[in-house]
Design an enzyme around this catalytic site. Structure first.
Site, PDB file in Angstrom:
ATOM      1  N   HIS A   1     -54.690  31.002  15.888  1.00  0.00           N
ATOM      2  CA  HIS A   1     -55.242  30.303  17.091  1.00  0.00           C
ATOM      3  C   HIS A   1     -54.302  28.562  16.230  1.00  0.00           C
ATOM      4  CE1 HIS A   1     -57.034  32.953  20.126  1.00  0.00           C
ATOM      5  NE2 HIS A   1     -58.324  33.021  19.733  1.00  0.00           N
TER       6      HIS A   1
ATOM      7  N   HIS B   1     -58.496  35.752  12.950  1.00  0.00           N
ATOM      8  CA  HIS B   1     -59.742  36.743  12.813  1.00  0.00           C
ATOM      9  C   HIS B   1     -59.542  37.966  13.727  1.00  0.00           C
ATOM     10  CE1 HIS B   1     -59.039  33.726  16.337  1.00  0.00           C
ATOM     11  NE2 HIS B   1     -59.081  34.278  17.125  1.00  0.00           N
TER      12      HIS B   1
ATOM     13  N   ARG C   1     -51.029  37.069  17.805  1.00  0.00           N
ATOM     14  CA  ARG C   1     -50.953  38.165  17.105  1.00  0.00           C
ATOM     15  C   ARG C   1     -50.337  38.770  15.740  1.00  0.00           C
ATOM     16  NH1 ARG C   1     -50.898  40.314  22.398  1.00  0.00           N
ATOM     17  NH2 ARG C   1     -52.315  39.462  24.038  1.00  0.00           N
TER      18      ARG C   1
ATOM     19  N   GLN D   1     -55.852  38.375  14.980  1.00  0.00           N
ATOM     20  CA  GLN D   1     -54.840  37.010  15.106  1.00  0.00           C
ATOM     21  C   GLN D   1     -55.288  35.960  14.920  1.00  0.00           C
ATOM     22  OE1 GLN D   1     -57.165  36.078  18.675  1.00  0.00           O
ATOM     23  NE2 GLN D   1     -57.085  38.156  19.893  1.00  0.00           N
TER      24      GLN D   1
ATOM     25  N   GLU E   1     -62.746  28.463  18.128  1.00  0.00           N
ATOM     26  CA  GLU E   1     -63.753  28.619  19.146  1.00  0.00           C
ATOM     27  C   GLU E   1     -64.997  29.135  18.812  1.00  0.00           C
ATOM     28  OE1 GLU E   1     -61.537  31.814  19.950  1.00  0.00           O
ATOM     29  OE2 GLU E   1     -61.931  33.204  18.935  1.00  0.00           O
TER      30      GLU E   1
HETATM   31  O1  LIG Z   1     -55.233  39.038  21.980  1.00  0.00           O
HETATM   32  P1  LIG Z   1     -56.632  39.824  21.873  1.00  0.00           P
HETATM   33  O2  LIG Z   1     -56.783  40.881  21.760  1.00  0.00           O
HETATM   34  O3  LIG Z   1     -56.173  40.878  23.308  1.00  0.00           O
HETATM   35  O4  LIG Z   1     -57.235  39.250  22.133  1.00  0.00           O
HETATM   36  C1  LIG Z   1     -57.758  37.992  22.703  1.00  0.00           C
HETATM   37  C2  LIG Z   1     -58.728  36.633  22.873  1.00  0.00           C
HETATM   38  O5  LIG Z   1     -59.535  37.102  21.341  1.00  0.00           O
HETATM   39  C3  LIG Z   1     -60.181  36.730  20.879  1.00  0.00           C
HETATM   40  O6  LIG Z   1     -60.684  36.528  19.798  1.00  0.00           O
HETATM   41  C4  LIG Z   1     -60.695  34.661  22.378  1.00  0.00           C
HETATM   42  O7  LIG Z   1     -59.741  34.162  21.176  1.00  0.00           O
HETATM   43  C5  LIG Z   1     -60.251  34.780  23.189  1.00  0.00           C
HETATM   44  O8  LIG Z   1     -60.748  33.996  23.671  1.00  0.00           O
HETATM   45  C6  LIG Z   1     -59.166  35.629  23.493  1.00  0.00           C
HETATM   46  O9  LIG Z   1     -58.529  35.967  24.643  1.00  0.00           O
END
Ligand SMILES: O=P(O)(O)OC[C@H]1O[C@@H](O)[C@@H](O)[C@@H](O)[C@@H]1O
Length: 315
Positions: free
Chosen positions: A65, A140, A160, A63, A82
């Site tokens: 951000h 990441h 994602r 993913q 983060e």
């Molecule tokens: O999209 P998924 O796999 O549920 O991951 C979501 C999570 O990822 C992590 O890296 C962080 O950024 C969390 O704050 C976030 O809630």
């Protein structure tokens, strides 16, 4: 003014765990991925920072951000940088930050579309007590077998790129628009501020320090702005609130007396950026120690640790 024991909101995730021990006694009959710490009064304004714990039984999505500018360009209030503090790591547990090599945005798009992004991200092993900064824009992922305390800008904007066929939505356009399409920047070096304080992350949005308080020592926490204290080891009394490992306290515009427990206390002290605060913590047991805290109004010596400092791991 506030000194509050933070309650924890459960967030279920397909990659979560049903065993949160020893960090939390919350029963989990369905996989819990995240505990979001929140203010005691749920009607109080949301803090700008979001403190979470993550429990990973399987890998999270790959993913990215957005930064503030990209987030605002699509109508969101702000972006999401983060930091992860590794509380525990199964042998060989790993995280990924950045790509193995620079690619063009069009190549990133194809790699998301054909799934080859999974082989393009740079994994590395992590161990307990390590901190990882994930600036907005860094692609990441977090692997299985980890318990993490996460400090982040309050935002749920996750784009994602890959999700191991779990059927959750991918966000190709936003991911390509928000991502840096190359290797990660080097991680910031830790900086010892005093015997008790180590600066882990100093970013425009938040500061993260590790504090290690000697058994039964007394301290004054002077929180001019939003501040969180998270327990990593031992126990403590913060004003009227008791906290142990896995628990968090929210303090805002207040002075809190901290008493470390009989075995001492190790915690994460995190507060709004952009700069670390020299006099946020005073030693009441040994007042002479306060003079030894590094003066943070002077710039920090640039010191970076390479992003591949740790053993690289195969995806
Ligand atoms: O999209 P998924 O796999 O549920 O991951 C979501 C999570 O990822 C992590 O890296 C962080 O950024 C969390 O704050 C976030 O809630």
């Amino acid at each position: 003014m506030a000194i509050e024991y933070a309650s924890a909101r459960i967030v279920h995730k397909p990659w979560g765990s049903t065993d949160l021990r020893p960090w939390s006694k919350i029963p989990a009959d369905k996989a819990v991925g995240e505990l979001w710490f929140q203010r005691a009064n749920l009607n109080a304004p949301d803090p700008a920072l979001l403190l979470k714990m993550l429990f990973t039984k399987a890998p999270l999505s790959i993913q990215v951000h957005p930064d503030d500018a990209f987030a605002q360009s699509i109508g969101l209030a702000h972006g999401k940088s983060e930091a992860w503090y590794i509380l525990s790591a199964a042998p060989g547990a790993k995280v990924a930050i950045g790509l193995k090599r620079p690619v063009k945005p069009a190549q990133l798009r194809s790699a998301i579309e054909d799934g080859s992004i999974a082989g393009l991200i740079q994994w590395r092993r992590v161990v307990a007590d390590e901190v990882v900064f994930v600036p907005a824009g860094a692609i990441h992922a977090i692997g299985a077998g980890l318990v993490i305390a996460e400090i982040q800008q309050r935002s749920d904007a996750t784009f994602r790129l890959f999700d191991y066929g779990r059927g959750r939505e991918l966000h190709v356009d936003n991911a390509v628009g928000a991502a840096h399409t190359g290797p990660a920047e080097p991680q910031p070096a830790e900086e010892r501020l005093s015997d008790a304080r180590t600066l882990l992350i100093s970013s425009p949005h938040f500061i993260v320090e590790r504090i290690v308080l000697a058994p039964k020592s007394n301290w004054d926490l002077h929180a001019e702005r939003e501040t969180w204290l998270f327990g990593v080891k031992g126990d403590t009394q913060i004003g009227p609130v008791k906290a142990i490992a896995g628990e968090a306290v929210f303090i805002d515009e207040d002075d809190a007396e901290i008493k470390a427990g009989a075995d001492g206390f190790t915690g994460l002290l995190t507060y709004l950026g952009p700069k670390p605060i020299t006099d946020i913590l005073h030693n009441l047991t040994d007042k002479s120690a306060n003079a030894a805290v590094r003066d943070l109004s002077r710039p920090r010596q640039p010191a970076l640790r390479p992003s591949n400092r740790l053993t690289e791991a195969r995806p």
